[in-house]
Design a protein around this motif. Sequence first.
Motif, PDB file in Angstrom:
ATOM      1  N   VAL A 271       0.858  -1.190   0.000  1.00 50.47           N
ATOM      2  CA  VAL A 271       0.000   0.000   0.000  1.00 50.47           C
ATOM      3  C   VAL A 271       0.893   1.238   0.000  1.00 50.47           C
ATOM      4  O   VAL A 271       1.480   1.604   1.016  1.00 50.47           O
ATOM      5  CB  VAL A 271      -0.947   0.016   1.217  1.00 50.47           C
ATOM      6  CG1 VAL A 271      -1.901   1.210   1.124  1.00 50.47           C
ATOM      7  CG2 VAL A 271      -1.728  -1.284   1.324  1.00 50.47           C
ATOM      8  N   ASP A 272       1.000   1.880  -1.154  1.00 57.04           N
ATOM      9  CA  ASP A 272       1.874   3.055  -1.317  1.00 57.04           C
ATOM     10  C   ASP A 272       1.398   3.802  -2.547  1.00 57.04           C
ATOM     11  O   ASP A 272       1.068   3.180  -3.559  1.00 57.04           O
ATOM     12  CB  ASP A 272       3.338   2.610  -1.483  1.00 57.04           C
ATOM     13  CG  ASP A 272       4.322   3.760  -1.286  1.00 57.04           C
ATOM     14  OD1 ASP A 272       4.216   4.768  -2.014  1.00 57.04           O
ATOM     15  OD2 ASP A 272       5.200   3.649  -0.416  1.00 57.04           O
ATOM     16  N   ASP A 273       1.329   5.136  -2.477  1.00 53.19           N
ATOM     17  CA  ASP A 273       0.822   5.905  -3.612  1.00 53.19           C
ATOM     18  C   ASP A 273       1.918   6.333  -4.586  1.00 53.19           C
ATOM     19  O   ASP A 273       1.660   7.101  -5.507  1.00 53.19           O
ATOM     20  CB  ASP A 273       0.025   7.126  -3.138  1.00 53.19           C
ATOM     21  CG  ASP A 273       0.881   8.133  -2.391  1.00 53.19           C
ATOM     22  OD1 ASP A 273       1.840   7.715  -1.708  1.00 53.19           O
ATOM     23  OD2 ASP A 273       0.586   9.343  -2.467  1.00 53.19           O
ATOM     24  N   HIS A 274       3.143   5.823  -4.388  1.00 53.16           N
ATOM     25  CA  HIS A 274       4.236   6.133  -5.310  1.00 53.16           C
ATOM     26  C   HIS A 274       4.502   4.906  -6.181  1.00 53.16           C
ATOM     27  O   HIS A 274       5.049   3.909  -5.686  1.00 53.16           O
ATOM     28  CB  HIS A 274       5.502   6.526  -4.555  1.00 53.16           C
ATOM     29  CG  HIS A 274       5.358   7.800  -3.774  1.00 53.16           C
ATOM     30  ND1 HIS A 274       4.951   7.809  -2.457  1.00 53.16           N
ATOM     31  CD2 HIS A 274       5.542   9.097  -4.124  1.00 53.16           C
ATOM     32  CE1 HIS A 274       4.914   9.067  -2.027  1.00 53.16           C
ATOM     33  NE2 HIS A 274       5.259   9.859  -3.023  1.00 53.16           N
ATOM     34  N   PRO A 275       4.141   4.943  -7.478  1.00 48.74           N
ATOM     35  CA  PRO A 275       4.312   3.776  -8.352  1.00 48.74           C
ATOM     36  C   PRO A 275       5.737   3.231  -8.386  1.00 48.74           C
ATOM     37  O   PRO A 275       5.942   2.014  -8.399  1.00 48.74           O
ATOM     38  CB  PRO A 275       3.898   4.309  -9.731  1.00 48.74           C
ATOM     39  CG  PRO A 275       2.954   5.432  -9.432  1.00 48.74           C
ATOM     40  CD  PRO A 275       3.489   6.062  -8.178  1.00 48.74           C
TER      41      PRO A 275
ATOM     42  N   LEU B  93       2.245  -4.328   3.593  1.00 49.50           N
ATOM     43  CA  LEU B  93       3.265  -3.281   3.710  1.00 49.50           C
ATOM     44  C   LEU B  93       2.578  -1.946   3.481  1.00 49.50           C
ATOM     45  O   LEU B  93       1.951  -1.751   2.437  1.00 49.50           O
ATOM     46  CB  LEU B  93       4.360  -3.462   2.657  1.00 49.50           C
ATOM     47  CG  LEU B  93       5.419  -4.537   2.851  1.00 49.50           C
ATOM     48  CD1 LEU B  93       6.387  -4.525   1.668  1.00 49.50           C
ATOM     49  CD2 LEU B  93       6.183  -4.336   4.149  1.00 49.50           C
ATOM     50  N   VAL B  94       2.674  -1.023   4.432  1.00 46.81           N
ATOM     51  CA  VAL B  94       1.924   0.237   4.364  1.00 46.81           C
ATOM     52  C   VAL B  94       2.856   1.435   4.548  1.00 46.81           C
ATOM     53  O   VAL B  94       3.731   1.417   5.413  1.00 46.81           O
ATOM     54  CB  VAL B  94       0.838   0.278   5.470  1.00 46.81           C
ATOM     55  CG1 VAL B  94       0.105   1.606   5.460  1.00 46.81           C
ATOM     56  CG2 VAL B  94      -0.172  -0.847   5.287  1.00 46.81           C
ATOM     57  N   ASP B  95       2.635   2.469   3.742  1.00 43.73           N
ATOM     58  CA  ASP B  95       3.323   3.744   3.938  1.00 43.73           C
ATOM     59  C   ASP B  95       2.505   4.581   4.919  1.00 43.73           C
ATOM     60  O   ASP B  95       1.293   4.397   5.043  1.00 43.73           O
ATOM     61  CB  ASP B  95       3.452   4.473   2.596  1.00 43.73           C
ATOM     62  CG  ASP B  95       4.360   5.692   2.667  1.00 43.73           C
ATOM     63  OD1 ASP B  95       5.041   5.873   3.699  1.00 43.73           O
ATOM     64  OD2 ASP B  95       4.385   6.460   1.694  1.00 43.73           O
ATOM     65  N   ILE B  96       3.148   5.488   5.630  1.00 45.08           N
ATOM     66  CA  ILE B  96       2.435   6.382   6.547  1.00 45.08           C
ATOM     67  C   ILE B  96       1.613   7.408   5.776  1.00 45.08           C
ATOM     68  O   ILE B  96       0.452   7.657   6.075  1.00 45.08           O
ATOM     69  CB  ILE B  96       3.422   7.115   7.492  1.00 45.08           C
ATOM     70  CG1 ILE B  96       3.932   6.160   8.570  1.00 45.08           C
ATOM     71  CG2 ILE B  96       2.767   8.328   8.147  1.00 45.08           C
ATOM     72  CD1 ILE B  96       2.930   5.813   9.638  1.00 45.08           C
TER      73      ILE B  96
END
Length: 225
Positions: free
Chosen positions: A15-19, A60-63
């Motif tokens: 889970v991350d908004d940076h491709p 896996l998660v980004d803040i």
Amino acid sequence: MSKKSAPKQKRILIVDDHPMMCQGLAQLIGVEADLAVCGEAENAGSALDAIGALKPDLVLVDISLPGKNGLELIKDFRALQPDLPVLVISMHDESLFAERVLRAGGRGYIMKQEGGKKLMLAIRQVLEGKIYVSEKISTGILETVSGRPAGAEGSPMEKLTDRELEVFQLIGQGKGARDIAEKLHLSVKTVDVHRANIKAKLKINSLSELIRHAVRWSESQGAGM
């Protein structure tokens, strides 16, 4: 004589908004025989849909995510699937966020600048049911539990609640009270209360000083995270 079947791969949701970050993580994980990326999500909504559809063994998660941040997402995961392990991988300062992640229900915290070897160690440790944090953070948590030495104080930022920290981050990104209220689904009055509490805890006297402080802190954490 029957052949021994290969061990089942553990399924990981990113889970991350940076491709580019997602791609890099997928490549690192893809070469591991016992691990596989089962999917990617760029925000909280798609992540919540994905855990139901893909049944990952680890997330896996980004803040920093668009809309709802990683801390709030972890709390949602915990409410829906209490046994689903979550490992946070982020650029944000671990001294400020690692304990918050554990309190929210996450099982570990690793910073993005750590190498792939450490990331694989963290992933496997969390999959084994253990908690992963750096040695520095582990020592700090133990000191907190056992009682800090006399005169020892943490950073003033540690006094902020998760919501206050989220508001502070958004102030640092140049958001006004109305924008913050809309993003966090709060009233403007509630945002004003949070800003007042932040000023009191950080010993800041004016809104302009709060904005300057928030912008400097945001820049020190890295832009666009």
